[in-house]
Design a protein around this motif. Structure first.
Motif, PDB file in Angstrom:
ATOM      1  N   ASN A  59      17.424  47.687  58.265  1.00 36.98           N
ATOM      2  CA  ASN A  59      16.364  46.652  57.853  1.00 36.98           C
ATOM      3  C   ASN A  59      17.140  45.501  57.356  1.00 36.98           C
ATOM      4  OD1 ASN A  59      13.768  47.952  58.424  1.00 36.98           O
ATOM      5  ND2 ASN A  59      14.241  49.038  56.414  1.00 36.98           N
ATOM      6  N   VAL A  60      17.192  44.406  58.335  1.00 29.76           N
ATOM      7  CA  VAL A  60      17.805  43.037  58.074  1.00 29.76           C
ATOM      8  C   VAL A  60      16.972  41.954  57.960  1.00 29.76           C
ATOM      9  CG1 VAL A  60      19.779  41.686  58.843  1.00 29.76           C
ATOM     10  CG2 VAL A  60      19.607  44.367  59.440  1.00 29.76           C
ATOM     11  N   ARG A  72      11.916  39.692  59.389  1.00 26.38           N
ATOM     12  CA  ARG A  72      12.955  40.802  59.353  1.00 26.38           C
ATOM     13  C   ARG A  72      12.900  41.795  60.437  1.00 26.38           C
ATOM     14  NH1 ARG A  72      10.352  44.768  55.195  1.00 26.38           N
ATOM     15  NH2 ARG A  72       8.881  45.186  56.966  1.00 26.38           N
ATOM     16  N   VAL A  73      14.164  42.300  60.820  1.00 28.88           N
ATOM     17  CA  VAL A  73      14.045  43.296  62.139  1.00 28.88           C
ATOM     18  C   VAL A  73      14.463  44.697  61.746  1.00 28.88           C
ATOM     19  CG1 VAL A  73      15.725  43.554  63.931  1.00 28.88           C
ATOM     20  CG2 VAL A  73      15.296  41.210  63.030  1.00 28.88           C
ATOM     21  N   ARG A  74      13.886  45.359  62.132  1.00 33.82           N
ATOM     22  CA  ARG A  74      14.053  46.944  61.877  1.00 33.82           C
ATOM     23  C   ARG A  74      14.451  47.380  63.210  1.00 33.82           C
ATOM     24  NH1 ARG A  74       8.835  49.670  60.137  1.00 33.82           N
ATOM     25  NH2 ARG A  74       9.529  48.772  58.096  1.00 33.82           N
ATOM     26  N   THR A 111      16.663  33.958  68.284  1.00 35.40           N
ATOM     27  CA  THR A 111      17.104  34.725  69.497  1.00 35.40           C
ATOM     28  C   THR A 111      16.636  36.106  69.704  1.00 35.40           C
ATOM     29  OG1 THR A 111      19.188  33.202  69.176  1.00 35.40           O
ATOM     30  CG2 THR A 111      19.295  35.352  70.402  1.00 35.40           C
ATOM     31  N   ILE A 112      16.412  36.720  68.386  1.00 37.95           N
ATOM     32  CA  ILE A 112      16.081  38.148  68.183  1.00 37.95           C
ATOM     33  C   ILE A 112      14.567  38.210  68.861  1.00 37.95           C
ATOM     34  CG2 ILE A 112      15.705  40.091  66.832  1.00 37.95           C
ATOM     35  CD1 ILE A 112      18.678  39.345  67.509  1.00 37.95           C
ATOM     36  N   SER A 113      13.894  37.142  68.606  1.00 36.12           N
ATOM     37  CA  SER A 113      12.288  37.109  68.774  1.00 36.12           C
ATOM     38  C   SER A 113      11.784  37.163  70.275  1.00 36.12           C
ATOM     39  CB  SER A 113      11.822  36.198  68.120  1.00 36.12           C
ATOM     40  OG  SER A 113      11.748  36.226  66.757  1.00 36.12           O
ATOM     41  N   ARG A 144      15.653  53.337  69.764  1.00 40.37           N
ATOM     42  CA  ARG A 144      14.484  53.925  69.581  1.00 40.37           C
ATOM     43  C   ARG A 144      13.343  53.073  68.842  1.00 40.37           C
ATOM     44  NH1 ARG A 144      15.032  57.701  65.591  1.00 40.37           N
ATOM     45  NH2 ARG A 144      16.997  56.529  64.995  1.00 40.37           N
ATOM     46  N   GLN A 145      13.640  52.237  68.085  1.00 43.70           N
ATOM     47  CA  GLN A 145      12.747  51.237  67.703  1.00 43.70           C
ATOM     48  C   GLN A 145      13.742  50.040  67.342  1.00 43.70           C
ATOM     49  OE1 GLN A 145      11.334  51.747  63.821  1.00 43.70           O
ATOM     50  NE2 GLN A 145       9.480  50.353  64.143  1.00 43.70           N
ATOM     51  N   PHE A 146      12.799  48.698  67.623  1.00 40.09           N
ATOM     52  CA  PHE A 146      13.458  47.440  67.612  1.00 40.09           C
ATOM     53  C   PHE A 146      12.265  46.331  67.424  1.00 40.09           C
ATOM     54  CE2 PHE A 146      14.998  43.270  68.967  1.00 40.09           C
ATOM     55  CZ  PHE A 146      16.313  43.233  68.516  1.00 40.09           C
ATOM     56  N   ALA A 147      11.821  46.159  66.225  1.00 40.30           N
ATOM     57  CA  ALA A 147      10.946  45.272  65.744  1.00 40.30           C
ATOM     58  C   ALA A 147      11.442  44.292  65.052  1.00 40.30           C
ATOM     59  CB  ALA A 147       9.880  46.324  64.959  1.00 40.30           C
ATOM     60  N   VAL A 148      10.672  43.054  65.368  1.00 46.22           N
ATOM     61  CA  VAL A 148      10.789  41.940  64.759  1.00 46.22           C
ATOM     62  C   VAL A 148       9.425  41.697  63.837  1.00 46.22           C
ATOM     63  CG1 VAL A 148      11.443  39.355  64.968  1.00 46.22           C
ATOM     64  CG2 VAL A 148      12.344  40.900  66.522  1.00 46.22           C
ATOM     65  N   MET A 149       9.639  41.471  62.577  1.00 42.84           N
ATOM     66  CA  MET A 149       8.340  41.226  61.714  1.00 42.84           C
ATOM     67  C   MET A 149       8.554  40.204  61.129  1.00 42.84           C
ATOM     68  SD  MET A 149       8.057  45.132  60.289  1.00 42.84           S
ATOM     69  CE  MET A 149       9.901  45.482  60.276  1.00 42.84           C
TER      70      MET A 149
END
Length: 149
Positions: A59-60, A72-74, A111-113, A144-149
């Motif tokens: 979690n970053v 946050r990015v998970r 960029t990540i979004s 397995r999971q790449f989520a931007v919150m």
């Protein structure tokens, strides 16, 4: 007489084109089948020799280019290695995780979004992972999971 020569020329020309089209279709189809058969054999053999090593969930918190916004990015990541290297890679997990956390903290949230962010990051993350686990080669990175919150 002239009309007769023109008709024969046109007929011979069309028959020649049709013959070339049939030959091209036959050899192109043959080449595609040969490539697919070879690829299937390699993939079946290769997949039996692979092992997946799970990394701890990361979690970053990232900031955007706009100073007002953060998110946050998970990431749940699995590393694909050959079975003979799976046990050795377990010892490198803390170093790999630290390197990826350092890399992720320098990413930009904008960029990540993007929708294709995980596909774009795969190359860079694989490069960081291989640098952290130097004697052990990592073949691929699976999100397995790449989520931007």
């Amino acid at each position: 007489m002239r009309n007769w020569k023109t008709k024969h020329f046109v007929i011979a020309y069309l028959v020649g084109l049709f013959g070339l089209a049939v030959l091209g279709y036959y050899f192109a189809d043959y080449a595609l089948e040969k490539v697919q058969a070879k690829k299937t054999v390699i993939n079946d053999k290769f997949q039996t020799d692979l092992s997946y090593v799970e990394l701890p969930r990361m979690n970053v918190t990232l900031t955007s280019a706009h100073a007002d916004f953060s998110g946050r990015v998970r990431m749940d990541i699995s590393l694909v290695v050959e079975k003979k290297y799976a046990d050795r890679l377990e010892g490198f997990k803390p170093r790999i995780n630290d390197r990826l956390m350092s890399f992720a903290s320098h990413m930009d949230l904008d960029t990540i979004s993007r929708p294709q962010a995980s596909a774009l990051l795969r190359h860079y993350i694989l490069k960081e992972v291989n640098a952290a686990s130097f004697p052990v080669p990592v073949i691929d990175v699976v999100f397995r999971q790449f989520a931007v919150m």
